[in-house]
Design a protein around this motif. Structure first.
Motif, PDB file in Angstrom:
ATOM      1  N   ALA B  34      -7.555 100.297  82.327  1.00 48.17           N
ATOM      2  CA  ALA B  34      -6.785  99.678  83.419  1.00 48.17           C
ATOM      3  C   ALA B  34      -7.524  98.477  83.993  1.00 48.17           C
ATOM      4  O   ALA B  34      -6.900  97.478  84.365  1.00 48.17           O
ATOM      5  N   THR B  35      -8.854  98.547  84.055  1.00 46.60           N
ATOM      6  CA  THR B  35      -9.634  97.415  84.543  1.00 46.60           C
ATOM      7  C   THR B  35      -9.444  96.193  83.639  1.00 46.60           C
ATOM      8  O   THR B  35      -9.235  95.076  84.121  1.00 46.60           O
ATOM      9  N   GLY B  36      -9.490  96.428  82.325  1.00 42.14           N
ATOM     10  CA  GLY B  36      -9.321  95.330  81.373  1.00 42.14           C
ATOM     11  C   GLY B  36      -7.928  94.724  81.456  1.00 42.14           C
ATOM     12  O   GLY B  36      -7.758  93.506  81.298  1.00 42.14           O
ATOM     13  N   ILE B  37      -6.927  95.560  81.704  1.00 47.96           N
ATOM     14  CA  ILE B  37      -5.551  95.061  81.799  1.00 47.96           C
ATOM     15  C   ILE B  37      -5.400  94.162  83.033  1.00 47.96           C
ATOM     16  O   ILE B  37      -4.893  93.046  82.956  1.00 47.96           O
ATOM     17  N   LEU B  38      -5.900  94.652  84.194  1.00 47.80           N
ATOM     18  CA  LEU B  38      -5.813  93.832  85.414  1.00 47.80           C
ATOM     19  C   LEU B  38      -6.626  92.556  85.276  1.00 47.80           C
ATOM     20  O   LEU B  38      -6.165  91.471  85.644  1.00 47.80           O
ATOM     21  N   GLY B  39      -7.849  92.694  84.727  1.00 44.60           N
ATOM     22  CA  GLY B  39      -8.708  91.533  84.542  1.00 44.60           C
ATOM     23  C   GLY B  39      -8.038  90.505  83.635  1.00 44.60           C
ATOM     24  O   GLY B  39      -8.069  89.302  83.904  1.00 44.60           O
ATOM     25  N   GLY B  40      -7.388  90.985  82.574  1.00 44.16           N
ATOM     26  CA  GLY B  40      -6.703  90.096  81.645  1.00 44.16           C
ATOM     27  C   GLY B  40      -5.539  89.374  82.313  1.00 44.16           C
ATOM     28  O   GLY B  40      -5.276  88.201  82.039  1.00 44.16           O
ATOM     29  N   LEU B  41      -4.855  90.071  83.224  1.00 41.25           N
ATOM     30  CA  LEU B  41      -3.725  89.454  83.924  1.00 41.25           C
ATOM     31  C   LEU B  41      -4.194  88.402  84.923  1.00 41.25           C
ATOM     32  O   LEU B  41      -3.422  87.539  85.332  1.00 41.25           O
ATOM     33  N   MET B  42      -5.465  88.469  85.299  1.00 43.06           N
ATOM     34  CA  MET B  42      -6.005  87.486  86.246  1.00 43.06           C
ATOM     35  C   MET B  42      -6.576  86.259  85.533  1.00 43.06           C
ATOM     36  O   MET B  42      -7.075  85.354  86.176  1.00 43.06           O
ATOM     37  N   ARG B  43      -6.556  86.282  84.196  1.00 38.44           N
ATOM     38  CA  ARG B  43      -7.004  85.109  83.421  1.00 38.44           C
ATOM     39  C   ARG B  43      -5.786  84.503  82.746  1.00 38.44           C
ATOM     40  O   ARG B  43      -4.971  85.231  82.176  1.00 38.44           O
ATOM     41  N   LEU B  44      -5.664  83.203  82.823  1.00 35.76           N
ATOM     42  CA  LEU B  44      -4.441  82.589  82.300  1.00 35.76           C
ATOM     43  C   LEU B  44      -4.720  81.689  81.095  1.00 35.76           C
ATOM     44  O   LEU B  44      -3.906  80.853  80.725  1.00 35.76           O
ATOM     45  N   ASN B  45      -5.888  81.884  80.446  1.00 38.99           N
ATOM     46  CA  ASN B  45      -6.229  80.964  79.362  1.00 38.99           C
ATOM     47  C   ASN B  45      -5.724  81.427  77.994  1.00 38.99           C
ATOM     48  O   ASN B  45      -5.756  80.674  77.036  1.00 38.99           O
ATOM     49  N   ASP B  46      -5.276  82.685  77.902  1.00 37.08           N
ATOM     50  CA  ASP B  46      -4.801  83.201  76.616  1.00 37.08           C
ATOM     51  C   ASP B  46      -3.441  83.866  76.853  1.00 37.08           C
ATOM     52  O   ASP B  46      -3.359  85.032  77.217  1.00 37.08           O
ATOM     53  N   MET B  47      -2.362  83.105  76.694  1.00 38.68           N
ATOM     54  CA  MET B  47      -1.051  83.614  77.098  1.00 38.68           C
ATOM     55  C   MET B  47      -0.540  84.747  76.212  1.00 38.68           C
ATOM     56  O   MET B  47       0.210  85.604  76.670  1.00 38.68           O
ATOM     57  N   ALA B  48      -0.951  84.786  74.944  1.00 36.01           N
ATOM     58  CA  ALA B  48      -0.526  85.889  74.075  1.00 36.01           C
ATOM     59  C   ALA B  48      -1.119  87.193  74.599  1.00 36.01           C
ATOM     60  O   ALA B  48      -0.437  88.224  74.690  1.00 36.01           O
ATOM     61  N   ASP B  49      -2.408  87.141  74.984  1.00 32.30           N
ATOM     62  CA  ASP B  49      -3.081  88.309  75.545  1.00 32.30           C
ATOM     63  C   ASP B  49      -2.452  88.684  76.886  1.00 32.30           C
ATOM     64  O   ASP B  49      -2.256  89.856  77.189  1.00 32.30           O
ATOM     65  N   TRP B  50      -2.106  87.660  77.675  1.00 27.36           N
ATOM     66  CA  TRP B  50      -1.519  87.902  78.998  1.00 27.36           C
ATOM     67  C   TRP B  50      -0.185  88.646  78.862  1.00 27.36           C
ATOM     68  O   TRP B  50       0.079  89.609  79.577  1.00 27.36           O
ATOM     69  N   ARG B  51       0.644  88.201  77.913  1.00 30.45           N
ATOM     70  CA  ARG B  51       1.953  88.844  77.726  1.00 30.45           C
ATOM     71  C   ARG B  51       1.801  90.298  77.287  1.00 30.45           C
ATOM     72  O   ARG B  51       2.537  91.175  77.734  1.00 30.45           O
ATOM     73  N   LEU B  52       0.830  90.534  76.414  1.00 32.76           N
ATOM     74  CA  LEU B  52       0.576  91.905  75.946  1.00 32.76           C
ATOM     75  C   LEU B  52       0.207  92.802  77.123  1.00 32.76           C
ATOM     76  O   LEU B  52       0.729  93.917  77.278  1.00 32.76           O
ATOM     77  N   LYS B  53      -0.696  92.294  77.988  1.00 35.43           N
ATOM     78  CA  LYS B  53      -1.148  93.101  79.121  1.00 35.43           C
ATOM     79  C   LYS B  53      -0.046  93.271  80.148  1.00 35.43           C
ATOM     80  O   LYS B  53       0.077  94.329  80.772  1.00 35.43           O
ATOM     81  N   ALA B  54       0.775  92.241  80.337  1.00 37.07           N
ATOM     82  CA  ALA B  54       1.909  92.361  81.256  1.00 37.07           C
ATOM     83  C   ALA B  54       2.880  93.432  80.754  1.00 37.07           C
ATOM     84  O   ALA B  54       3.391  94.239  81.532  1.00 37.07           O
ATOM     85  N   ALA B  55       3.099  93.472  79.423  1.00 33.80           N
ATOM     86  CA  ALA B  55       4.000  94.482  78.856  1.00 33.80           C
ATOM     87  C   ALA B  55       3.425  95.883  79.058  1.00 33.80           C
ATOM     88  O   ALA B  55       4.160  96.828  79.388  1.00 33.80           O
ATOM     89  N   LEU B  56       2.104  96.019  78.892  1.00 32.22           N
ATOM     90  CA  LEU B  56       1.467  97.326  79.127  1.00 32.22           C
ATOM     91  C   LEU B  56       1.675  97.765  80.569  1.00 32.22           C
ATOM     92  O   LEU B  56       2.050  98.909  80.840  1.00 32.22           O
ATOM     93  N   LEU B  57       1.463  96.823  81.509  1.00 27.44           N
ATOM     94  CA  LEU B  57       1.600  97.141  82.934  1.00 27.44           C
ATOM     95  C   LEU B  57       3.040  97.546  83.277  1.00 27.44           C
ATOM     96  O   LEU B  57       3.269  98.543  83.962  1.00 27.44           O
ATOM     97  N   VAL B  58       4.004  96.795  82.760  1.00 29.83           N
ATOM     98  CA  VAL B  58       5.408  97.116  83.042  1.00 29.83           C
ATOM     99  C   VAL B  58       5.740  98.496  82.466  1.00 29.83           C
ATOM    100  O   VAL B  58       6.369  99.331  83.121  1.00 29.83           O
TER     101      VAL B  58
END
Lengths: 150, 143
Positions: B34-58
């Motif tokens: 969960a820490t990695g997911i939130l941390g990833g959502l707070m970084r905007l430099n890798d949008m593919a990774d961001w979308r993956l983590k957003a999908a996990l959170l949803v």
């Protein structure tokens, strides 16, 4: 495909957290309250959560790591650091203090957002605040870059 | 506030958490933390990774709703402490998991399963302080 897969995996995790009791601070705090053993009200359920999870991940990971790569990506992304230092021990210790105060941990609170109740939103907002504070402090405390030769 | 001992639900819920962690590694090659997911959502430099983590959170947030839909009752969530304590705890957890590099899911479930020495040390550390903290708040401070 990647997004759908992540959505389903997140859902399985969220259902697991909700069933297990990990998003119920009353249950979490009662697990931590060992003094309740004396009056017979201690709730050891959370040990079963960790047990049930590890009973799956230990053999499951073994199977997965027998493959050359994950299904939808070209490599496994695993932490490469192996250092056991003060940051790890003290940071984790500080995490435990917060967990003992709030009864939520990050993995419990994220699925709990789906209940629409205010407490998980307060917790996650504060959690993000804490992550940001740590990020700023860490950025400042990094050793200064060596000056380029002139 | 007394809570009921629920070994079967907790074991079953834990197994589902484990299944999710194994699937994320099998399909996406990532630790489910969960820490990695939130941390990833707070970084905007890798949008593919961001979308993956957003999908996990949803997906995660849909968990309690799916249970409500399937069983007709919302999963139990009782908060025996003040909102102020929730916020204070959240801040402390945020700082701690940032330095500790993970929480119950990343270190406790995933790291320990690959016998990472870092995760074993982290888990021992946060378990000791959480038991100690509840002893202090409930039995020394009487909260």
């Amino acid at each position: 495909m990647r997004i759908l897969s992540a959505l389903v995996i997140g859902l399985i995790f969220g259902v697991g957290i909700a069933i297990s009791g990990m998003m119920n601070p009353a249950k979490v705090l009662n697990f931590f309250d060992l003094a309740q053993i004396w009056d017979g009200t201690w709730d050891p359920s959370l040990a079963f959560v960790m047990g049930g999870a590890l009973a799956v991940t230990i053999p499951g990971y073994r199977l997965v790591f027998g493959r050359p790569a994950p299904v939808l990506e070209n490599r496994f992304q695993l932490p490469d650091t192996r250092v056991i230092d003060r940051r790890l021990v003290l940071g984790s210790g500080v995490f435990g203090i917060g967990w003992g105060i709030a009864g939520f941990c990050p993995g419990g609170a994220l699925p709990a957002l789906g209940t629409g109740r205010i407490e998980p939103f307060l917790f996650v907002a504060a959690l993000i605040g804490g992550l940001l504070i740590a990020r700023v402090v860490q950025a400042r405390s990094l050793p200064p870059r060596p000056k380029p030769a002139t | 506030m007394i809570t009921e001992f629920t070994p079967l639900q907790s074991l079953g819920g834990g197994a589902l958490i484990g299944i999710a962690a194994v699937l994320l590694m099998a399909f996406h090659g990532r630790i489910l933390g969960a820490t990695g997911i939130l941390g990833g959502l707070m970084r905007l430099n890798d949008m593919a990774d961001w979308r993956l983590k957003a999908a996990l959170l949803v997906g995660m947030a849909m968990g309690p709703l799916a249970l409500l839909w399937a069983t007709g009752t919302a999963p139990a969530m009782e908060v025996p402490i003040s909102n102020l304590a929730v916020v204070l705890g959240g801040l402390i957890v945020g700082v701690g998991v940032s330095y500790g590099g993970g929480c119950t899911s990343g270190h406790g479930v995933c790291g320990n399963a690959r016998f990472s020495r870092r995760s074993i040390v982290a888990t021992i550390s946060f378990m000791i302080t959480s038991f100690a903290t509840v002893f202090v708040t409930r039995h020394l401070l009487g909260a």
